[in-house]
Design an enzyme around this catalytic site. Sequence first.
Site, PDB file in Angstrom:
ATOM      1  N   ARG A 116     -15.629 -40.727 -32.695  1.00 54.05           N
ATOM      2  CA  ARG A 116     -15.120 -39.461 -33.265  1.00 54.05           C
ATOM      3  C   ARG A 116     -15.436 -38.237 -32.412  1.00 54.05           C
ATOM      4  NH1 ARG A 116     -16.918 -41.975 -37.770  1.00 54.05           N
ATOM      5  NH2 ARG A 116     -15.229 -42.912 -38.965  1.00 54.05           N
ATOM      6  N   LYS A 138      -5.722 -29.302 -23.877  1.00 48.44           N
ATOM      7  CA  LYS A 138      -4.757 -30.324 -24.282  1.00 48.44           C
ATOM      8  C   LYS A 138      -5.069 -31.626 -23.541  1.00 48.44           C
ATOM      9  CE  LYS A 138      -0.629 -28.147 -23.806  1.00 48.44           C
ATOM     10  NZ  LYS A 138       0.831 -28.095 -23.937  1.00 48.44           N
ATOM     11  N   GLU A 180       2.476 -24.293  -9.201  1.00 51.57           N
ATOM     12  CA  GLU A 180       1.888 -23.743 -10.438  1.00 51.57           C
ATOM     13  C   GLU A 180       1.119 -22.455 -10.123  1.00 51.57           C
ATOM     14  OE1 GLU A 180       2.815 -25.281 -13.191  1.00 51.57           O
ATOM     15  OE2 GLU A 180       3.224 -27.344 -12.557  1.00 51.57           O
ATOM     16  N   LYS A 227      -4.105 -18.681 -16.621  1.00 53.62           N
ATOM     17  CA  LYS A 227      -3.986 -19.696 -17.678  1.00 53.62           C
ATOM     18  C   LYS A 227      -4.999 -19.401 -18.787  1.00 53.62           C
ATOM     19  CE  LYS A 227      -3.300 -24.189 -19.259  1.00 53.62           C
ATOM     20  NZ  LYS A 227      -2.788 -25.510 -19.055  1.00 53.62           N
ATOM     21  N   GLU A 237      -0.668 -23.084 -28.935  1.00 49.66           N
ATOM     22  CA  GLU A 237       0.712 -23.028 -28.462  1.00 49.66           C
ATOM     23  C   GLU A 237       1.710 -22.642 -29.547  1.00 49.66           C
ATOM     24  OE1 GLU A 237       1.456 -25.900 -25.366  1.00 49.66           O
ATOM     25  OE2 GLU A 237       3.500 -26.110 -26.041  1.00 49.66           O
ATOM     26  N   ARG A 241       1.862 -18.932 -25.167  1.00 48.75           N
ATOM     27  CA  ARG A 241       1.585 -20.057 -24.271  1.00 48.75           C
ATOM     28  C   ARG A 241       2.871 -20.642 -23.698  1.00 48.75           C
ATOM     29  NH1 ARG A 241      -3.432 -24.227 -25.250  1.00 48.75           N
ATOM     30  NH2 ARG A 241      -3.101 -25.556 -23.465  1.00 48.75           N
ATOM     31  N   ASN A 245       5.591 -22.256 -19.407  1.00 48.77           N
ATOM     32  CA  ASN A 245       6.712 -23.155 -19.088  1.00 48.77           C
ATOM     33  C   ASN A 245       7.735 -22.516 -18.158  1.00 48.77           C
ATOM     34  OD1 ASN A 245       5.777 -25.309 -20.557  1.00 48.77           O
ATOM     35  ND2 ASN A 245       6.692 -24.566 -22.460  1.00 48.77           N
ATOM     36  N   HIS A 248       9.955 -24.555 -15.942  1.00 46.89           N
ATOM     37  CA  HIS A 248       9.808 -25.948 -16.356  1.00 46.89           C
ATOM     38  C   HIS A 248      11.004 -26.506 -17.112  1.00 46.89           C
ATOM     39  CE1 HIS A 248       5.756 -25.533 -14.902  1.00 46.89           C
ATOM     40  NE2 HIS A 248       5.456 -26.776 -15.240  1.00 46.89           N
ATOM     41  N   HIS A 252      11.826 -29.805 -15.316  1.00 45.72           N
ATOM     42  CA  HIS A 252      11.750 -31.126 -15.946  1.00 45.72           C
ATOM     43  C   HIS A 252      13.100 -31.826 -15.898  1.00 45.72           C
ATOM     44  CE1 HIS A 252       7.975 -30.025 -18.448  1.00 45.72           C
ATOM     45  NE2 HIS A 252       7.643 -30.786 -17.443  1.00 45.72           N
ATOM     46  N   HIS A 264       7.187 -33.298  -9.705  1.00 42.97           N
ATOM     47  CA  HIS A 264       7.019 -32.226 -10.683  1.00 42.97           C
ATOM     48  C   HIS A 264       6.922 -30.843 -10.007  1.00 42.97           C
ATOM     49  CE1 HIS A 264       5.876 -30.205 -14.351  1.00 42.97           C
ATOM     50  NE2 HIS A 264       4.831 -29.697 -13.723  1.00 42.97           N
TER      51      HIS A 264
HETATM   52  N1  NAD Z   1      -3.322 -31.085 -20.291  1.00 45.83           N
HETATM   53  C1  NAD Z   1      -2.557 -30.151 -19.767  1.00 45.83           C
HETATM   54  O1  NAD Z   1      -2.553 -29.001 -20.208  1.00 45.83           O
HETATM   55  C2  NAD Z   1      -1.706 -30.510 -18.587  1.00 45.83           C
HETATM   56  C3  NAD Z   1      -1.050 -29.484 -17.867  1.00 45.83           C
HETATM   57  C4  NAD Z   1      -0.296 -29.843 -16.743  1.00 45.83           C
HETATM   58  C5  NAD Z   1      -0.184 -31.175 -16.388  1.00 45.83           C
HETATM   59  N2  NAD Z   1      -0.798 -32.144 -17.127  1.00 45.83           N
HETATM   60  C6  NAD Z   1      -0.700 -33.561 -16.755  1.00 45.83           C
HETATM   61  O2  NAD Z   1      -1.280 -33.723 -15.471  1.00 45.83           O
HETATM   62  C7  NAD Z   1      -0.674 -34.828 -14.830  1.00 45.83           C
HETATM   63  C8  NAD Z   1      -0.348 -34.437 -13.407  1.00 45.83           C
HETATM   64  O3  NAD Z   1      -1.557 -34.094 -12.766  1.00 45.83           O
HETATM   65  P1  NAD Z   1      -1.767 -34.281 -11.197  1.00 45.83           P
HETATM   66  O4  NAD Z   1      -0.644 -33.665 -10.469  1.00 45.83           O
HETATM   67  O5  NAD Z   1      -3.147 -33.849 -10.900  1.00 45.83           O
HETATM   68  O6  NAD Z   1      -1.550 -35.850 -11.014  1.00 45.83           O
HETATM   69  P2  NAD Z   1      -2.511 -37.118 -10.749  1.00 45.83           P
HETATM   70  O7  NAD Z   1      -3.713 -37.078 -11.583  1.00 45.83           O
HETATM   71  O8  NAD Z   1      -1.639 -38.302 -10.855  1.00 45.83           O
HETATM   72  O9  NAD Z   1      -2.925 -36.912  -9.225  1.00 45.83           O
HETATM   73  C9  NAD Z   1      -1.955 -37.009  -8.211  1.00 45.83           C
HETATM   74  C10 NAD Z   1      -2.319 -38.089  -7.174  1.00 45.83           C
HETATM   75  O10 NAD Z   1      -3.362 -37.598  -6.332  1.00 45.83           O
HETATM   76  C11 NAD Z   1      -4.460 -38.491  -6.316  1.00 45.83           C
HETATM   77  N3  NAD Z   1      -5.646 -37.652  -6.148  1.00 45.83           N
HETATM   78  C12 NAD Z   1      -6.148 -36.783  -7.047  1.00 45.83           C
HETATM   79  N4  NAD Z   1      -7.140 -36.075  -6.496  1.00 45.83           N
HETATM   80  C13 NAD Z   1      -7.279 -36.509  -5.226  1.00 45.83           C
HETATM   81  C14 NAD Z   1      -8.141 -36.160  -4.162  1.00 45.83           C
HETATM   82  N5  NAD Z   1      -9.012 -35.149  -4.261  1.00 45.83           N
HETATM   83  N6  NAD Z   1      -8.040 -36.850  -3.002  1.00 45.83           N
HETATM   84  C15 NAD Z   1      -7.114 -37.851  -2.866  1.00 45.83           C
HETATM   85  N7  NAD Z   1      -6.243 -38.204  -3.835  1.00 45.83           N
HETATM   86  C16 NAD Z   1      -6.342 -37.541  -5.001  1.00 45.83           C
HETATM   87  C17 NAD Z   1      -4.365 -39.237  -7.612  1.00 45.83           C
HETATM   88  O11 NAD Z   1      -5.003 -40.484  -7.542  1.00 45.83           O
HETATM   89  C18 NAD Z   1      -2.859 -39.376  -7.777  1.00 45.83           C
HETATM   90  O12 NAD Z   1      -2.393 -40.450  -6.995  1.00 45.83           O
HETATM   91  C19 NAD Z   1       0.538 -35.211 -15.652  1.00 45.83           C
HETATM   92  O13 NAD Z   1       0.238 -36.383 -16.369  1.00 45.83           O
HETATM   93  C20 NAD Z   1       0.718 -34.041 -16.606  1.00 45.83           C
HETATM   94  O14 NAD Z   1       1.269 -34.435 -17.849  1.00 45.83           O
HETATM   95  C21 NAD Z   1      -1.546 -31.822 -18.197  1.00 45.83           C
HETATM   96 ZN    ZN Z   2       3.853 -27.948 -14.433  1.00 43.70          ZN
END
Ligand code: NAD
Ligand code: ZN
Length: 361
Positions: A116, A138, A180, A227, A237, A241, A245, A248, A252, A264
Amino acid sequence: MMEQESFERLAVQHPNGRYDVVVGAGLLPRLRELAGVRGQMVVVTDDNVGPHHAAQIEADAVITVPAGEVHKNLDFVRTIYDGLFAVGMDRKGTVVALGGGVIGDMAGFAAATYMRGVDFVQCPTTLLSMVDASVGGKVGVDVPQGKNLVGAFKQPTAVCADITTLQTLPAVEFAAGMAEVIKHGILNDGGILRSVERGEWGVGREDTPHSPHPTLYSLIAQAICVKRDVVEEDPYEQGRRAHLNLGHTFGHAIEQVSQFRVRHGEGVAMGLVAAARLSARLEHCDPVLQGQIEEWLTAVNLPTRIPADLDAEAIYAAMGTDKKKAGGRVRFVLLHGLGEPFTTGEVAETAVIATIRELQA
Ligand SMILES: NC(=O)c1ccc[n+]([C@@H]2O[C@H](COP(=O)([O-])OP(=O)(O)OC[C@H]3O[C@@H](n4cnc5c(N)ncnc54)[C@H](O)[C@@H]3O)[C@@H](O)[C@H]2O)c1
Ligand SMILES: [Zn+2]
């Protein structure tokens, strides 16, 4: 070279308290102290990040899942639970997410639900997760019905963004994060865009490993503040917030129609240009804004045109599908100018499609 001790501490308020985001170099070896962790500490990472960076953290255990969005699902949340049970983590323990947004979202969901809820610390290692995913609370996973459809609000107890981890990040992933950063710059019109213009984001070389620019941490800190200010005002949101987007709705849809050939960050870059063009078409802003945005994006090696082989009508059809099905209209974040975003559901389909076509020229 950046001094080992340069870091900034930013406080984030949320409905149940506050936490610090620490941004700087060489933070991981001091994580326990910087994040104020007392009990058991278990790192969750992926198989790209773990081999480079996990050993820097003095953790009680490391759980490694395979890298990539395809693994952001309940099967791998179970892998994380199994790892936590295997080391006997109790309610006083802390889950540390070491990775990009995929690991942050998935480890955060596990931390929100294991017994929990246990404490959660984010160590983002992509530029995108530093400036976007790790702040705001989130967390969640993808299900066959769609992306991020199962999740929770889980505030971390600390976020530690160690920019030395960016040295191993592939250049395309770094550029994706810059989309971003520029989005945050447009939303706020402060120092971010000036820093981008002055080239204060450079990572030195095209290939990896790169050495972070000495002021990169300051640019990242500024982007995080944008942010932070938005999520503090609208933690669940319900209003402002939505401005995050920006770019986006187009982005998307472009990603989807390209069958994810467009990443992305690239989709967001094209979407930022499209949002400015559509805003000018509807006489909400000066047409010069589009050109300015294109210059910032080009400076960081991001695209500004939509691939000509993607069908404009298919892109429109992919926008806000759920809302259109419910009889609503697609909502856009548009601009009156830099630092002046607004949302609207009053945009004619013809204007959207014409904007897409003009950007495919
Ligand atoms: N929670 C939120 O508010 C929020 C906001 C935006 C995006 N997201 C989510 O985030 C995700 C995208 O995040 P991302 O772009 O970081 O993707 P990711 O976590 O897939 O990382 C991208 C790639 O880089 C690699 N990587 C990461 N750090 C590295 C490093 N320092 N050295 C070498 N390789 C490295 C990872 O293994 C992966 O292959 C999506 O799932 C999206 O939905 C969430
Ligand atoms: Zn984004």
